[in-house]
Write a protein that holds these residues in place. Structure first.
Motif, PDB file in Angstrom:
ATOM      1  N   LEU A  20       0.834  -1.198   0.000  1.00 41.95           N
ATOM      2  CA  LEU A  20       0.000   0.000   0.000  1.00 41.95           C
ATOM      3  C   LEU A  20       0.864   1.241   0.000  1.00 41.95           C
ATOM      4  O   LEU A  20       1.952   1.256   0.558  1.00 41.95           O
ATOM      5  N   ARG A  21       0.351   2.312  -0.612  1.00 40.85           N
ATOM      6  CA  ARG A  21       1.050   3.597  -0.661  1.00 40.85           C
ATOM      7  C   ARG A  21       0.035   4.713  -0.526  1.00 40.85           C
ATOM      8  O   ARG A  21      -1.155   4.511  -0.748  1.00 40.85           O
ATOM      9  N   GLN A  22       0.518   5.909  -0.171  1.00 41.73           N
ATOM     10  CA  GLN A  22      -0.336   7.088  -0.125  1.00 41.73           C
ATOM     11  C   GLN A  22      -0.576   7.583  -1.548  1.00 41.73           C
ATOM     12  O   GLN A  22       0.257   7.379  -2.431  1.00 41.73           O
ATOM     13  N   GLN A  23      -1.698   8.240  -1.767  1.00 45.08           N
ATOM     14  CA  GLN A  23      -1.972   8.821  -3.078  1.00 45.08           C
ATOM     15  C   GLN A  23      -1.215  10.137  -3.215  1.00 45.08           C
ATOM     16  O   GLN A  23      -0.926  10.813  -2.229  1.00 45.08           O
ATOM     17  N   THR A  24      -0.907  10.501  -4.451  1.00 45.33           N
ATOM     18  CA  THR A  24      -0.173  11.742  -4.705  1.00 45.33           C
ATOM     19  C   THR A  24      -1.141  12.913  -4.817  1.00 45.33           C
ATOM     20  O   THR A  24      -2.333  12.733  -5.045  1.00 45.33           O
ATOM     21  N   GLY A  25      -0.609  14.108  -4.665  1.00 47.49           N
ATOM     22  CA  GLY A  25      -1.396  15.306  -4.895  1.00 47.49           C
ATOM     23  C   GLY A  25      -1.976  15.944  -3.658  1.00 47.49           C
ATOM     24  O   GLY A  25      -2.862  16.782  -3.758  1.00 47.49           O
ATOM     25  N   LEU A  26      -1.479  15.581  -2.469  1.00 51.18           N
ATOM     26  CA  LEU A  26      -2.039  16.138  -1.238  1.00 51.18           C
ATOM     27  C   LEU A  26      -1.015  16.940  -0.439  1.00 51.18           C
ATOM     28  O   LEU A  26      -1.161  17.091   0.769  1.00 51.18           O
ATOM     29  N   ARG A  27       0.020  17.451  -1.097  1.00 52.97           N
ATOM     30  CA  ARG A  27       1.076  18.152  -0.368  1.00 52.97           C
ATOM     31  C   ARG A  27       0.965  19.670  -0.486  1.00 52.97           C
ATOM     32  O   ARG A  27       1.265  20.386   0.455  1.00 52.97           O
ATOM     33  N   HIS A  28       0.585  20.172  -1.637  1.00 48.81           N
ATOM     34  CA  HIS A  28       0.517  21.623  -1.812  1.00 48.81           C
ATOM     35  C   HIS A  28      -0.596  21.967  -2.792  1.00 48.81           C
ATOM     36  O   HIS A  28      -1.192  21.086  -3.410  1.00 48.81           O
ATOM     37  N   ARG A  29      -0.887  23.271  -2.916  1.00 50.91           N
ATOM     38  CA  ARG A  29      -1.972  23.791  -3.761  1.00 50.91           C
ATOM     39  C   ARG A  29      -3.331  23.213  -3.367  1.00 50.91           C
ATOM     40  O   ARG A  29      -4.194  22.987  -4.211  1.00 50.91           O
ATOM     41  N   LEU A  30      -3.531  22.979  -2.086  1.00 46.01           N
ATOM     42  CA  LEU A  30      -4.778  22.376  -1.636  1.00 46.01           C
ATOM     43  C   LEU A  30      -5.946  23.350  -1.709  1.00 46.01           C
ATOM     44  O   LEU A  30      -7.094  22.924  -1.850  1.00 46.01           O
ATOM     45  N   HIS A  36     -14.066  17.741  -2.537  1.00 49.65           N
ATOM     46  CA  HIS A  36     -14.313  16.385  -3.039  1.00 49.65           C
ATOM     47  C   HIS A  36     -13.005  15.737  -3.488  1.00 49.65           C
ATOM     48  O   HIS A  36     -12.735  14.569  -3.203  1.00 49.65           O
ATOM     49  N   GLU A  37     -12.182  16.517  -4.189  1.00 51.76           N
ATOM     50  CA  GLU A  37     -10.911  15.991  -4.701  1.00 51.76           C
ATOM     51  C   GLU A  37      -9.961  15.636  -3.560  1.00 51.76           C
ATOM     52  O   GLU A  37      -9.349  14.569  -3.566  1.00 51.76           O
ATOM     53  N   THR A  38      -9.842  16.522  -2.568  1.00 55.53           N
ATOM     54  CA  THR A  38      -8.926  16.252  -1.464  1.00 55.53           C
ATOM     55  C   THR A  38      -9.395  15.061  -0.628  1.00 55.53           C
ATOM     56  O   THR A  38      -8.583  14.276  -0.155  1.00 55.53           O
ATOM     57  N   ARG A  39     -10.704  14.909  -0.474  1.00 58.56           N
ATOM     58  CA  ARG A  39     -11.213  13.747   0.265  1.00 58.56           C
ATOM     59  C   ARG A  39     -10.929  12.456  -0.486  1.00 58.56           C
ATOM     60  O   ARG A  39     -10.564  11.446   0.112  1.00 58.56           O
ATOM     61  N   SER A  40     -11.084  12.488  -1.794  1.00 65.97           N
ATOM     62  CA  SER A  40     -10.867  11.269  -2.568  1.00 65.97           C
ATOM     63  C   SER A  40      -9.397  10.889  -2.644  1.00 65.97           C
ATOM     64  O   SER A  40      -9.058   9.725  -2.862  1.00 65.97           O
ATOM     65  N   LEU A  41      -8.500  11.869  -2.457  1.00 68.04           N
ATOM     66  CA  LEU A  41      -7.065  11.587  -2.488  1.00 68.04           C
ATOM     67  C   LEU A  41      -6.552  11.056  -1.157  1.00 68.04           C
ATOM     68  O   LEU A  41      -5.454  10.516  -1.089  1.00 68.04           O
ATOM     69  N   SER A  42      -7.320  11.233  -0.084  1.00 70.07           N
ATOM     70  CA  SER A  42      -6.857  10.750   1.211  1.00 70.07           C
ATOM     71  C   SER A  42      -6.964   9.232   1.265  1.00 70.07           C
ATOM     72  O   SER A  42      -7.710   8.624   0.498  1.00 70.07           O
ATOM     73  N   GLY A  43      -6.220   8.630   2.168  1.00 70.77           N
ATOM     74  CA  GLY A  43      -6.241   7.180   2.278  1.00 70.77           C
ATOM     75  C   GLY A  43      -5.166   6.531   1.440  1.00 70.77           C
ATOM     76  O   GLY A  43      -4.394   7.197   0.760  1.00 70.77           O
ATOM     77  N   THR A  44      -5.115   5.215   1.503  1.00 71.59           N
ATOM     78  CA  THR A  44      -4.065   4.472   0.806  1.00 71.59           C
ATOM     79  C   THR A  44      -4.636   3.686  -0.354  1.00 71.59           C
ATOM     80  O   THR A  44      -5.825   3.365  -0.385  1.00 71.59           O
TER      81      THR A  44
END
Length: 61
Positions: A20-30, A36-44
């Motif tokens: 398992l890995r973390q999804q990309t795209g949750l570090r900056h420009r949030l 909806h996008e940030t919630r869907s990117l959370s989790g593994t």
């Protein structure tokens, strides 16, 4: 052969052997991304099938 210590910090192996890995795209420009996008990117998620062999080799397995 030494294992890749950075890869060990980025992935987790489940009891059944999935990687398992973390999804990309949750570090900056949030603030630009929708809630909806940030919630869907959370989790593994599972590592892509094409990358499993390479990741396991880096983990020394």
């Amino acid at each position: 052969m030494k294992r890749h210590s950075g890869m060990g910090k980025r992935v987790k192996i489940t009891g059944s052997g999935k990687i398992l890995r973390q999804q990309t795209g949750l570090r900056h420009r949030l603030e630009v991304k929708s809630s909806h996008e940030t919630r869907s990117l959370s989790g593994t998620v599972e590592v892509a099938k094409a990358d499993v062999k390479r990741v396991k080799k880096m983990l020394g397995r």
